[in-house]
Design an enzyme around this catalytic site. Sequence first.
Site, short mmCIF file in Angstrom:
data_model
loop_
_atom_site.label_atom_id
_atom_site.label_comp_id
_atom_site.label_asym_id
_atom_site.label_seq_id
_atom_site.Cartn_x
_atom_site.Cartn_y
_atom_site.Cartn_z
N TYR A 73 2.04 10.70 2.56
CA TYR A 73 1.24 9.66 3.21
C TYR A 73 0.98 8.49 2.27
CZ TYR A 73 -2.78 7.21 5.05
OH TYR A 73 -3.64 6.24 5.46
N LYS A 74 0.72 8.80 0.99
CA LYS A 74 0.45 7.74 0.03
C LYS A 74 1.73 7.08 -0.47
CE LYS A 74 -3.92 9.84 -1.53
NZ LYS A 74 -4.91 8.77 -1.29
N ARG A 91 -17.80 4.57 -1.67
CA ARG A 91 -16.94 5.71 -1.99
C ARG A 91 -15.72 5.17 -2.72
NH1 ARG A 91 -12.42 6.40 1.74
NH2 ARG A 91 -12.20 8.55 1.04
N HIS A 139 -7.92 5.14 11.83
CA HIS A 139 -7.63 6.19 10.85
C HIS A 139 -6.59 7.19 11.35
CE1 HIS A 139 -11.59 5.11 8.83
NE2 HIS A 139 -10.72 5.10 7.85
#
Lengths: 346, 199
Positions: free
Chosen positions: A316-317, A223, A193
Amino acid sequence: MTVHFKQETFRDDYTYSNSPEAIRRFPFPFDKDEYMYSVNIEQHMPGPAKSPFEFPIDIDEHYVSEMRDRAITLAQDPKRCQSLPHMITAEWDLVELLMESMAKHYPELFTLTQDGDRWRWINRPLDIDQTFTFGDASTLPYPPMEYITRQCQGDFALLDQRLDNLWMDAGMITSQADWSLDFDIGMNFLEWHAPVPLAKDMAIFERALKFLLNLQQGRPVRRLNWTMTINPRLDTSPENYDKWGADRATVTPENVGRKVHLRVELQAMWRLPRSNAIVFSIRGYLINMDELVTVPKWARRFHRVLRELRPELAEYKGLTRYRQTTIDWLAKHDDGAPTSPGFQPD
Amino acid sequence: MNTDVMDSRPTYGGLRLDPRAKSHLVVVDGDGAPAVLDAFAGAEDELNRTTILCAHEDVAAGGLERLCALRAARLQLSGSSEDLLTEFERVLDGADMSVRIYVAGRESFIGKVVASAALRGVVPDSVVAERRGGVSRRVQCVHCKHIDEGVTASPYRCSGCGQHLLVRDHFSRRLAAFQGVRIDAEIPGEVPPAMELAS
């Protein structure tokens, strides 16, 4: 229940689309008009009928075409599926979990017959009838994890637990949001991560890890996570980023509706009985903006979420290059009316 | 905790003798010799159960003489960095659980020693390491999987596929390498000037 499987593609001519029923059941991930990370983990309990949460493993109208796309990706790059040698017990655990769940909840599609270690697996949509010995890899045409995940929607990682950490020591990853199994295999939870911004300062991963280390058998959790993808492409891997990255520069006000997709990951985690490993499934759902705005509440809300999103997260995305064009397009579908709490359409 | 450093990039605390170890296995590369001297000089009892491995062509000037002067129980010289790694694996295969491994030198070399030890069942965090010398990195191209040694700037040109790669602060211990990703994938040809890697 009967599922009509669509014939569609996730590359080249991109014929993928959602039926009106698939739009209604789309796992829209925003329960309010803004988004920030949280440890949004809940029990993976059965949800409403026909929703993606109705059963532990969700099989939908895209099943057959997604499995075909996975086979194409694996033929081009076999390293999308890897397993370190000590994970073989966890692989069998996964075979059991998926076969039992699929057969129980979709009996018209899948049948599992167990006679001791002698198992027979019938997969009607993919025309497979396999008899094998549970625990004996030589009786299957592929290693156990690869065998079953070639027949189940979603990416799968198997996490070994030791030294108070989780280690990504096996996986079938062909529809990932820009991360590489081949690079990350063998890493622990905090290492893989590491590239995620902001979350570290919020201690998100330390808390999530602590929670998962205590995950109990028979009590799976889930999630939702999300990103965006240009074109309905499953294989947005870093390996092929040099091929699909340019798509991000092709978004115009005219093509936003069909090119820009919201990509939602339903992540579910199970403790496995023999290996004590954890299955981390990442089941992806794609919906383009034309489809999304057929639900007025989602159109309003997604416009607001995207408008308020923090720049670090947008970067980031990978949204930066087409974010404003998409916000401008969505603005036409947002009359400013209040939205109701919760995920579901009004 | 320093949030500028990515979690996947190991930090190395520096060589410190572990007196509990029954034997010490020390691997030295490049500018690593002074770190070994700092940790072992004067520790006569410990040196009697210490093996030092180094490659004579890679050890910085003067380092070899000073390592010899330590008078460790065993000092083994290899011809090259690759031979050194092979020798390390051979010695480790014959070692038992009570050995402590130390490595000093370039980051890329430490990474290779730790990865090799991990394949033999050694927990990476148990290897005592100290980084000495330049800031060059070992980088794997995520597209063609070619590994370039000694990368000192980002972006750099992959010598496997020729693409311009951004060096990400994402490190794989298994590969002992950072990750390189094409920098101009979205707008081909838009390659920013290379910047020296700072650390």
